[in-house]
Design a protein around this motif. Structure first.
Motif, PDB file in Angstrom:
ATOM      1  N   TRP A 588       0.799  -1.227   0.000  1.00  0.00           N
ATOM      2  CA  TRP A 588       0.000   0.000   0.000  1.00  0.00           C
ATOM      3  C   TRP A 588       0.836   1.284   0.000  1.00  0.00           C
ATOM      4  O   TRP A 588       0.338   2.346  -0.349  1.00  0.00           O
ATOM      5  CB  TRP A 588      -0.945  -0.004   1.206  1.00  0.00           C
ATOM      6  N   TYR A 589       2.098   1.182   0.422  1.00  0.00           N
ATOM      7  CA  TYR A 589       2.937   2.374   0.489  1.00  0.00           C
ATOM      8  C   TYR A 589       4.317   2.069  -0.094  1.00  0.00           C
ATOM      9  O   TYR A 589       4.898   1.006   0.185  1.00  0.00           O
ATOM     10  CB  TYR A 589       3.118   2.844   1.936  1.00  0.00           C
ATOM     11  N   SER A 590       4.843   2.983  -0.897  1.00  0.00           N
ATOM     12  CA  SER A 590       6.216   2.856  -1.384  1.00  0.00           C
ATOM     13  C   SER A 590       7.157   3.474  -0.356  1.00  0.00           C
ATOM     14  O   SER A 590       6.739   4.305   0.464  1.00  0.00           O
ATOM     15  CB  SER A 590       6.366   3.587  -2.720  1.00  0.00           C
ATOM     16  N   PRO A 591       8.444   3.115  -0.384  1.00  0.00           N
ATOM     17  CA  PRO A 591       9.391   3.735   0.548  1.00  0.00           C
ATOM     18  C   PRO A 591       9.412   5.259   0.429  1.00  0.00           C
ATOM     19  O   PRO A 591       9.524   5.968   1.432  1.00  0.00           O
ATOM     20  CB  PRO A 591      10.733   3.120   0.136  1.00  0.00           C
ATOM     21  N   GLU A 592       9.291   5.762  -0.809  1.00  0.00           N
ATOM     22  CA  GLU A 592       9.332   7.204  -1.016  1.00  0.00           C
ATOM     23  C   GLU A 592       8.128   7.898  -0.357  1.00  0.00           C
ATOM     24  O   GLU A 592       8.246   8.995   0.195  1.00  0.00           O
ATOM     25  CB  GLU A 592       9.349   7.518  -2.519  1.00  0.00           C
ATOM     26  N   GLU A 593       6.957   7.251  -0.421  1.00  0.00           N
ATOM     27  CA  GLU A 593       5.758   7.819   0.189  1.00  0.00           C
ATOM     28  C   GLU A 593       5.864   7.887   1.708  1.00  0.00           C
ATOM     29  O   GLU A 593       5.271   8.760   2.357  1.00  0.00           O
ATOM     30  CB  GLU A 593       4.525   6.980  -0.174  1.00  0.00           C
ATOM     31  N   MET A 594       6.595   6.959   2.291  1.00  0.00           N
ATOM     32  CA  MET A 594       6.660   6.874   3.749  1.00  0.00           C
ATOM     33  C   MET A 594       7.481   8.005   4.368  1.00  0.00           C
ATOM     34  O   MET A 594       7.177   8.474   5.477  1.00  0.00           O
ATOM     35  CB  MET A 594       7.256   5.530   4.168  1.00  0.00           C
ATOM     36  N   VAL A 595       8.530   8.431   3.667  1.00  0.00           N
ATOM     37  CA  VAL A 595       9.434   9.430   4.244  1.00  0.00           C
ATOM     38  C   VAL A 595       8.672  10.734   4.529  1.00  0.00           C
ATOM     39  O   VAL A 595       7.997  11.283   3.664  1.00  0.00           O
ATOM     40  CB  VAL A 595      10.623   9.704   3.301  1.00  0.00           C
ATOM     41  N   GLY A 596       8.787  11.193   5.781  1.00  0.00           N
ATOM     42  CA  GLY A 596       8.129  12.422   6.192  1.00  0.00           C
ATOM     43  C   GLY A 596       6.763  12.239   6.815  1.00  0.00           C
ATOM     44  O   GLY A 596       6.191  13.182   7.366  1.00  0.00           O
ATOM     45  N   LYS A 597       6.207  11.017   6.745  1.00  0.00           N
ATOM     46  CA  LYS A 597       4.874  10.790   7.308  1.00  0.00           C
ATOM     47  C   LYS A 597       4.914  10.743   8.830  1.00  0.00           C
ATOM     48  O   LYS A 597       5.871  10.234   9.418  1.00  0.00           O
ATOM     49  CB  LYS A 597       4.283   9.476   6.768  1.00  0.00           C
ATOM     50  N   LYS A 598       3.859  11.237   9.455  1.00  0.00           N
ATOM     51  CA  LYS A 598       3.655  11.076  10.894  1.00  0.00           C
ATOM     52  C   LYS A 598       2.873   9.782  11.111  1.00  0.00           C
ATOM     53  O   LYS A 598       1.878   9.520  10.408  1.00  0.00           O
ATOM     54  CB  LYS A 598       2.860  12.260  11.444  1.00  0.00           C
ATOM     55  N   VAL A 599       3.302   8.992  12.092  1.00  0.00           N
ATOM     56  CA  VAL A 599       2.674   7.703  12.356  1.00  0.00           C
ATOM     57  C   VAL A 599       2.509   7.513  13.858  1.00  0.00           C
ATOM     58  O   VAL A 599       3.120   8.224  14.664  1.00  0.00           O
ATOM     59  CB  VAL A 599       3.512   6.529  11.786  1.00  0.00           C
ATOM     60  N   VAL A 600       1.674   6.548  14.234  1.00  0.00           N
ATOM     61  CA  VAL A 600       1.525   6.167  15.633  1.00  0.00           C
ATOM     62  C   VAL A 600       2.346   4.894  15.859  1.00  0.00           C
ATOM     63  O   VAL A 600       2.176   3.907  15.146  1.00  0.00           O
ATOM     64  CB  VAL A 600       0.052   5.924  15.994  1.00  0.00           C
ATOM     65  N   VAL A 601       3.227   4.923  16.855  1.00  0.00           N
ATOM     66  CA  VAL A 601       4.158   3.823  17.105  1.00  0.00           C
ATOM     67  C   VAL A 601       3.852   3.172  18.452  1.00  0.00           C
ATOM     68  O   VAL A 601       3.642   3.878  19.455  1.00  0.00           O
ATOM     69  CB  VAL A 601       5.617   4.328  17.097  1.00  0.00           C
ATOM     70  N   VAL A 602       3.813   1.826  18.466  1.00  0.00           N
ATOM     71  CA  VAL A 602       3.780   1.096  19.729  1.00  0.00           C
ATOM     72  C   VAL A 602       5.222   1.041  20.225  1.00  0.00           C
ATOM     73  O   VAL A 602       6.058   0.322  19.669  1.00  0.00           O
ATOM     74  CB  VAL A 602       3.205  -0.322  19.550  1.00  0.00           C
ATOM     75  N   LYS A 603       5.501   1.811  21.269  1.00  0.00           N
ATOM     76  CA  LYS A 603       6.887   2.032  21.691  1.00  0.00           C
ATOM     77  C   LYS A 603       7.462   0.870  22.484  1.00  0.00           C
ATOM     78  O   LYS A 603       8.647   0.554  22.372  1.00  0.00           O
ATOM     79  CB  LYS A 603       6.948   3.315  22.526  1.00  0.00           C
ATOM     80  N   ASN A 604       6.632   0.218  23.318  1.00  0.00           N
ATOM     81  CA  ASN A 604       7.176  -0.787  24.241  1.00  0.00           C
ATOM     82  C   ASN A 604       6.932  -2.219  23.779  1.00  0.00           C
ATOM     83  O   ASN A 604       6.894  -3.145  24.588  1.00  0.00           O
ATOM     84  CB  ASN A 604       6.618  -0.583  25.645  1.00  0.00           C
ATOM     85  N   LEU A 605       6.785  -2.411  22.467  1.00  0.00           N
ATOM     86  CA  LEU A 605       6.670  -3.763  21.933  1.00  0.00           C
ATOM     87  C   LEU A 605       8.041  -4.437  21.954  1.00  0.00           C
ATOM     88  O   LEU A 605       9.050  -3.816  21.601  1.00  0.00           O
ATOM     89  CB  LEU A 605       6.135  -3.717  20.496  1.00  0.00           C
ATOM     90  N   LYS A 606       8.079  -5.680  22.369  1.00  0.00           N
ATOM     91  CA  LYS A 606       9.344  -6.417  22.433  1.00  0.00           C
ATOM     92  C   LYS A 606       9.967  -6.514  21.038  1.00  0.00           C
ATOM     93  O   LYS A 606       9.292  -6.885  20.079  1.00  0.00           O
ATOM     94  CB  LYS A 606       9.104  -7.818  23.001  1.00  0.00           C
ATOM     95  N   PRO A 607      11.264  -6.167  20.895  1.00  0.00           N
ATOM     96  CA  PRO A 607      11.913  -6.264  19.574  1.00  0.00           C
ATOM     97  C   PRO A 607      11.846  -7.692  19.025  1.00  0.00           C
ATOM     98  O   PRO A 607      11.884  -8.671  19.779  1.00  0.00           O
ATOM     99  CB  PRO A 607      13.362  -5.850  19.858  1.00  0.00           C
ATOM    100  N   ALA A 608      11.722  -7.787  17.699  1.00  0.00           N
ATOM    101  CA  ALA A 608      11.661  -9.096  17.046  1.00  0.00           C
ATOM    102  C   ALA A 608      12.348  -8.999  15.698  1.00  0.00           C
ATOM    103  O   ALA A 608      12.468  -7.906  15.116  1.00  0.00           O
ATOM    104  CB  ALA A 608      10.205  -9.535  16.872  1.00  0.00           C
ATOM    105  N   LYS A 609      12.825 -10.138  15.193  1.00  0.00           N
ATOM    106  CA  LYS A 609      13.433 -10.169  13.863  1.00  0.00           C
ATOM    107  C   LYS A 609      12.390 -10.655  12.858  1.00  0.00           C
ATOM    108  O   LYS A 609      11.795 -11.719  13.025  1.00  0.00           O
ATOM    109  CB  LYS A 609      14.655 -11.087  13.841  1.00  0.00           C
ATOM    110  N   LEU A 610      12.182  -9.859  11.826  1.00  0.00           N
ATOM    111  CA  LEU A 610      11.253 -10.210  10.760  1.00  0.00           C
ATOM    112  C   LEU A 610      12.065 -10.482   9.507  1.00  0.00           C
ATOM    113  O   LEU A 610      12.650  -9.578   8.922  1.00  0.00           O
ATOM    114  CB  LEU A 610      10.249  -9.088  10.519  1.00  0.00           C
ATOM    115  N   ARG A 611      12.122 -11.762   9.127  1.00  0.00           N
ATOM    116  CA  ARG A 611      12.931 -12.206   7.984  1.00  0.00           C
ATOM    117  C   ARG A 611      14.366 -11.684   8.098  1.00  0.00           C
ATOM    118  O   ARG A 611      14.978 -11.208   7.154  1.00  0.00           O
ATOM    119  CB  ARG A 611      12.319 -11.755   6.658  1.00  0.00           C
TER     120      ARG A 611
END
Length: 643
Positions: A588-611
């Motif tokens: 739904w989003y290209s990397p170029e579209e993402m730069v500069g966007k404001k987003v809501v982040v879940v800050k205290n989610l346990k880090p994980a490796k995705l692929r």
């Protein structure tokens, strides 16, 4: 010696652990389309495929079945070949790694590499995935599971021979730089450089002692040759390569390969291990390795574990070979995963094959029989509307050739259908039924039907690599001997005065989605009914919700995940720090579209490796009509807490 018109293509050899599903089958169909097209261009093609038949997984499966591993692989290899034949593929050699000649050459190569110091004896200790027959370090695991298949791993330690990949690392990187087209698409090359070469290559385990179903190391019989030296060498042993120099004629003529067509999940083995093996043997490297994307079932990777597997023979029984080939080649993009669902197949067949192609051919032949007793004659009564059709027809072959040279089958097919749609519009523009009512317009009507038939001829010839049976039927029905793609350089080669068939065949019948759904239901095993949880069981307390820390973030940098087309890797400023977060939103989003966007982040989610890439949080999205949209926090600054 290899000539510029000699073309050697290989597929990866299919692992004989079970029947190949339609995702596996895509590779042989793609390769066949490439080879058929090359033959149309006058190339002398050699097309090799086959089966990979050694390994611990096969030894275990044979034991479970109570039979010898050779008996087991004979059965599965036969099934693979049956599926390839069902799909009307024109391979020249079906290679099996249990062939005696291949096994002898593998032993010779292993000994040579050992004797020259490229292979040494050591021991291996780590996490082992039986399904993938691969060792991994703790850091390479994803949530404690195999990073390739997601399966269980276990501790393993055993003596093993190792190949000194590190010795050739700089030479390989230089080869990449000197041969920019060696790995395609470009994203696969970037992945190899960033994920493997820059961090430094680890020496490769190339023998095992914990199982016996493989090729014995003849100078140390406790060891058997481990999968990759065995499997990869098939590309040259299948041509008659001989370590002692007594090469077969096919090897002399066709090596190096023009292209290895493989799945994106095994690019590493073909663009790191394989070229290094060839360098160590002082042999030429293949011109190119093309790592094609996957065919997903809906949005998920196809796997027997998930129960979402579709088999090629089931599809062919429902839709026919050409329809299945067309869907695969039309729906899978060059560098992104494609999707298959029963509804999409029906829609594509009805829209493209039945309506645009089949209906055009049958209407044209029917009008020719009705108005001129089946005789197609060019009376050269030309009007302005003709030129657009002619220009579209003449432009099509070159565009198809250019796209096929890059293995972009979907774009090549789209160019053919541009012509087919324009030909259908030509009928609407010229209205042959109206011309037929005016005796003074008879020669104009004849010219219109000639132009239609000639445009159909252009399309049918170009379609041969994709839907070979339909292509032949069309050309037979219009009774033409002119079937050379490279001669589609002028409009009007169809012989005036030719008689078309008086009994046109329906090429692709329209499908009833409801009827197909019932047929699919009969193929699909019933799934166990899972009782839904009561609503109150899904409720949380205010204390549960209070544990979640939500903050505003601003995307500073974003790029595609190196090993997953559906994932984006973003660097997100959350106030006092920048977090790396991996999100499944690339559809739904290209990397170029993402730069500069404001987003809501879940800050205290346990880090994980995705692929294999660490994610330090999550961005919130909302789903609407099967589309994900980022939750927008307004103009709040990065780091603002959301309560």
């Amino acid at each position: 010696m290899k000539d510029s018109k000699d073309f050697y293509l290989t597929t990866a050899i299919t692992y004989t652990s079970g029947k190949p599903h339609i995702g596996n089958t895509y590779e042989i169909v793609l390769s066949d389309a490439i080879c058929r097209h090359k033959r149309q261009q006058g190339y002398n093609v050699y097309f090799q495929t086959g089966t990979d038949e050694h390994g611990q997984k096969i030894e275990l499966k044979a034991k479970e079945a109570g039979i010898h591993p050779k008996e087991y692989v004979d059965k599965v290899s036969g099934e693979v070949k049956r599926i390839w034949d069902i799909m009307d593929t024109t391979y020249d050699r079906f290679m099996r790694t249990t062939d005696e000649y291949h096994e002898k050459q593998v032993q010779k190569v292993f000994k040579k590499l050992h004797d020259q110091g490229d292979i040494y004896l050591g021991h291996y200790e780590g996490k082992y995935c039986t399904a993938c027959e691969s060792f991994f370090t703790e850091a390479q695991l994803v949530d404690g599971k195999c990073p390739d298949c997601g399966g269980e791993v276990h501790d393993a330690k055993e003596p093993a021979y190792f190949f000194k990949l590190s010795k050739y690392q700089d030479r390989l990187l230089q080869y990449y730089n000197d041969h920019p087209d060696f790995i395609k698409p470009e994203s696969r090359k970037n992945e190899m450089i960033n994920n493997f070469l820059k961090p430094g290559l680890q020496d490769l385990c190339v023998s095992r002692t914990s199982f016996t179903w493989s090729i014995p190391v003849d100078f140390d019989p406790e060891h058997v040759v481990y999968v990759w030296i065995d499997a990869l060498l098939n590309y040259i042993t299948g041509l008659g390569y001989d370590l002692d120099g007594n090469h077969g004629d096919l090897y002399k003529k066709f090596w190096p390969a023009n292209v290895h067509v493989i799945g994106k999940d095994i690019v590493r083995f073909h663009t790191i291990y394989w070229p290094i093996i060839l360098m160590a043997l002082d042999l030429p490297l293949p011109d190119q390795v093309f790592g094609h994307p996957w065919l997903l079932m809906g949005d998920s990777k196809m796997s027997k574990h998930l129960g979402n597997v579709i088999y090629a023979d089931d599809l062919v029984n429902l839709f026919g070979v050409d329809a299945v080939r067309y869907y695969l080649l039309r729906e899978i993009p060059y560098d992104n995963d494609g999707s298959i669902t029963w509804d999409l197949i029906v829609e594509r067949i009805n829209t493209d094959l039945a309506n645009i192609l089949g209906n055009l051919v049958n209407r044209t032949i029917a009008m020719t029989n009705k108005y001129f007793d089946g005789i197609v004659e060019n009376k050269n009564v030309v009007e302005e509307v003709d030129q657009e059709l002619i220009d579209t027809a003449l432009a099509m072959p070159g565009k198809v050739i250019n796209y096929m040279n890059e293995f972009k089958t979907a774009k090549a097919l789209e160019e053919i259908f541009v012509l087919l749609r324009r030909t259908n519009k030509y009928i609407d523009d010229t209205m042959p039924w109206a011309l037929a009512k005016d005796e003074t317009k008879k020669d104009r009507l004849a010219t219109v039907l000639y132009n239609l038939t000639e445009a159909i001829r252009f399309s049918a010839i170009a379609l041969e690599p994709f839907v070979p049976n339909a292509s032949k039927k069309i050309l037979d029905m219009i009774n033409t001997e002119e079937r050379d793609l490279m001669k589609l350089d002028h409009f009007g080669a169809y012989a005036s005065g030719t008689k078309v068939t008086d009994k046109p065949e329906v090429l692709f019948a329209r499908l009833d989605p409801k009827k197909v759904a019932k047929q699919v239901e009969a193929l699909t095993p019933a799934k166990p009914v899972v009782e839904e949880k009561k609503e109150e069981e899904n409720q949380i307390t205010i204390d549960d919700f209070a544990k979640v820390e939500l903050v505003v973030g601003e995307v500073e940098k974003c790029e595609k995940h190196p090993d997953a087309d559906r994932l984006l890797v973003s660097q997100i400023n959350i106030g006092k720090e920048t977090r790396q977060i991996v999100s499944g939103i690339a559809k739904w989003y290209s990397p170029e579209e993402m730069v500069g966007k404001k987003v809501v982040v879940v800050k205290n989610l346990k880090p994980a490796k995705l692929r294999g890439v660490e994610s330090q949080g999550m961005v919130l999205c909302a789903e609407h009509k099967k589309k994900l949209e980022l939750v927008y926090p307004g103009d709040l600054p990065a780091g603002a807490t959301i309560r």
